[in-house]
Design an enzyme around this catalytic site. Structure first.
Site, mmCIF file in Angstrom:
data_model
loop_
_atom_site.group_PDB
_atom_site.id
_atom_site.type_symbol
_atom_site.label_atom_id
_atom_site.label_comp_id
_atom_site.label_asym_id
_atom_site.label_seq_id
_atom_site.Cartn_x
_atom_site.Cartn_y
_atom_site.Cartn_z
ATOM 1 N N LYS A 91 47.415 44.850 40.313
ATOM 2 C CA LYS A 91 47.980 45.917 39.153
ATOM 3 C C LYS A 91 47.024 45.949 38.212
ATOM 4 C CE LYS A 91 49.527 42.821 36.209
ATOM 5 N NZ LYS A 91 48.800 42.315 35.182
ATOM 6 N N LYS B 137 40.064 42.878 26.604
ATOM 7 C CA LYS B 137 40.512 42.320 28.243
ATOM 8 C C LYS B 137 40.497 42.690 29.510
ATOM 9 C CE LYS B 137 43.483 39.291 30.402
ATOM 10 N NZ LYS B 137 44.363 39.359 30.670
#
Lengths: 322, 322
Positions: free
Chosen positions: B262, B194
């Protein structure tokens, strides 16, 4: 070898017996991977193709596909009223036009040049002016899609030029491209879209290499990572196309590092001239330069992954940690 | 509004009359755009879905889709033995687990947590340890694909965890994902893939914005540029998905700048910890930070294009030159 030559001469001669009057003569100058592919597509499209390249090997490959070899750009111009110039940059295109044995001095009134090299919009306008002075019609016609699609007549062609010229030569354009985009009459518009495409393509290759080298560093399965990414939001045309070279450790040049050293250089020169800060393209250019400096200039552009691997102490297939 | 509530309560009650014994209870904690979409897909898949979010608006939207609202993570854990945690990062996931009214103190022996937040591999391992101590089974289960695909049950799910757990919960996984990839038993492997995906996705968004702002600077037609690029080698999933926001001048948040501040931060923290130089991700993070600093943190991540526009004196649709 003799048999090949005889066969190809026979094939080249074949069209003479069919529809002689209607057969188009088309020229291709620059028979590298893209030009040679386009020449093949034109031959398959039933056109008589006259070609030239400075390389003897390229001319020979062209002859093997049934092309008619010329000994200079001037010779091509004398043989065909429609010419694709498929060289690597503006300087080479200028040389094709006004260099020794160039097209323009050969007398080409009314003939048409499709200029396919990646050039900046101002360079495109300068080349068009040269042609105009020589009585030749200029089409701003950069291409995208790679050698495989070029040979299949399926690459993408961006076009800017006079509507009557584009309309008159619609069959030639259709023979070399799977999709063509008319970007209007203003010379430089197609060049600009190509530059924007190259910025993206160049950034995406480096990003693909950065991502796969990081995957290697994290110790995850590279083939599985490729499978997941190509089905996810991180995918790109370039990721899908280039990462298999990394997975196979095969850096034989499908498209060389040097091409993107050139193209990202054009992007950055143009961005600087325009007062446009382009940090992504800038970082990508540095990585292409690092790859060239590492000795990979003539190897596949996925070699950027080998630079990342060396910098991070990662072993990739075919590239042992140095 | 009353009618809606009555209708949805009726719909929520409906499953009780069909296959009562076999109906799975599934929990979803975090009902943002992704979590809410997944909850919808689970409900459509015939499951009884218990959900919680700190936001009253999110809980209300969930109820409107037929979900059963809980008043804490602990309450979700008491209602469902299989829970998806779809919050934004490792800190929030930890809070879901051991914060006030968290899952673990509620007593969850033998239940399963699918942790879907984007976290680094070491964070995934730490969260898995917390679960193990609490007697809960942890699945490393990051997701990709965006809210539209989530709601359709068609997003991509990366999975690492115990084979018997994944096998036992295959129907739940199938209900939320169009494609799922088993990356083995080692917790952190799915998180790693990911992260690699986010590196690419984050770089591609910034590249798309850089490219389109340059197109604007060069004065070429933006819609036409989009049409050409999406058919060319410069295309990416993100280019195709995000550039329409730029063309429409619509920066309402489909996915906010803050998300990539983020995620690229996680990428860069991990790369630094690994001794991995990542210049492309680094440049991209700077542009997300510049977008956040420009006041676009909660607006669409395509807002990076507005930063480029401001820096280059370019007018983009809906963004007048400042």
């Amino acid at each position: 070898m003799l048999a090949t030559r005889v066969r190809t001469r026979f094939m080249a001669a074949l069209p003479k017996y069919f529809g002689v009057g209607k057969m188009r003569d088309v020229g291709v100058i620059g028979l590298g991977s893209m030009g040679l592919g386009m020449a093949q597509a034109l031959i398959r499209g039933g056109m008589r193709v006259h070609g030239y390249d400075v390389s003897e090997a390229a001319r020979s490959a062209f002859a093997d596909f049934g092309g008619i070899v010329c000994d200079s750009p001037a010779h091509v111009a004398q043989s065909a009223p429609t010419i694709f110039s498929v060289v690597v940059n503006a300087a080479q295109t200028e040389s094709v036009l006004i260099g020794e044995q160039g097209i323009l001095p050969a007398g080409t009134a009314g003939s048409t040049l499709f200029s396919c090299a990646t050039v900046s919009p101002p360079e495109a306008r300068r080349l068009a002016e040269l042609c105009e002075k020589g009585g030749m019609r200029y089409v701003d016609a950069p291409i995208s899609g790679g050698p495989v699609r070029a040979a299949a007549g399926e690459m993408t062609m961006m076009l800017a030029g006079a509507p009557d010229v584009l309309s008159e030569l619609g069959d030639v354009i259709a023979a070399v491209s799977g999709a063509s985009y008319n970007l209007g009459t203003e010379i430089g518009n197609a060049a600009a879209v190509k530059i924007v495409n190259q910025l993206l393509a160049g950034v995406h290759i480096v990003a693909a290499c950065e991502a796969m080298a990081l995957a290697g560093k994290l110790g995850i399965d590279l083939d599985k990572t490729y499978e997941v990414i190509t089905a996810s939001a991180g995918n790109s045309w370039m990721f899908e196309n280039r990462v298999p070279h990394i997975l196979e450790g095969d850096y034989s040049p499908k498209s060389a590092i040097d091409i993107f050293v050139k193209d990202m250089g054009i992007v950055m020169d143009l961005a600087r001239a325009e007062g446009f800060a382009a940090p992504m393209a800038s970082s990508a250019l540095q990585m292409y330069l690092a790859a060239k400096g590492s000795g990979y200039g003539r190897e596949d552009d996925a070699s950027v992954a080998r630079v990342y691997a060396s910098l991070a102490g990662v072993e990739l297939p075919g590239h042992v940690r140095s």
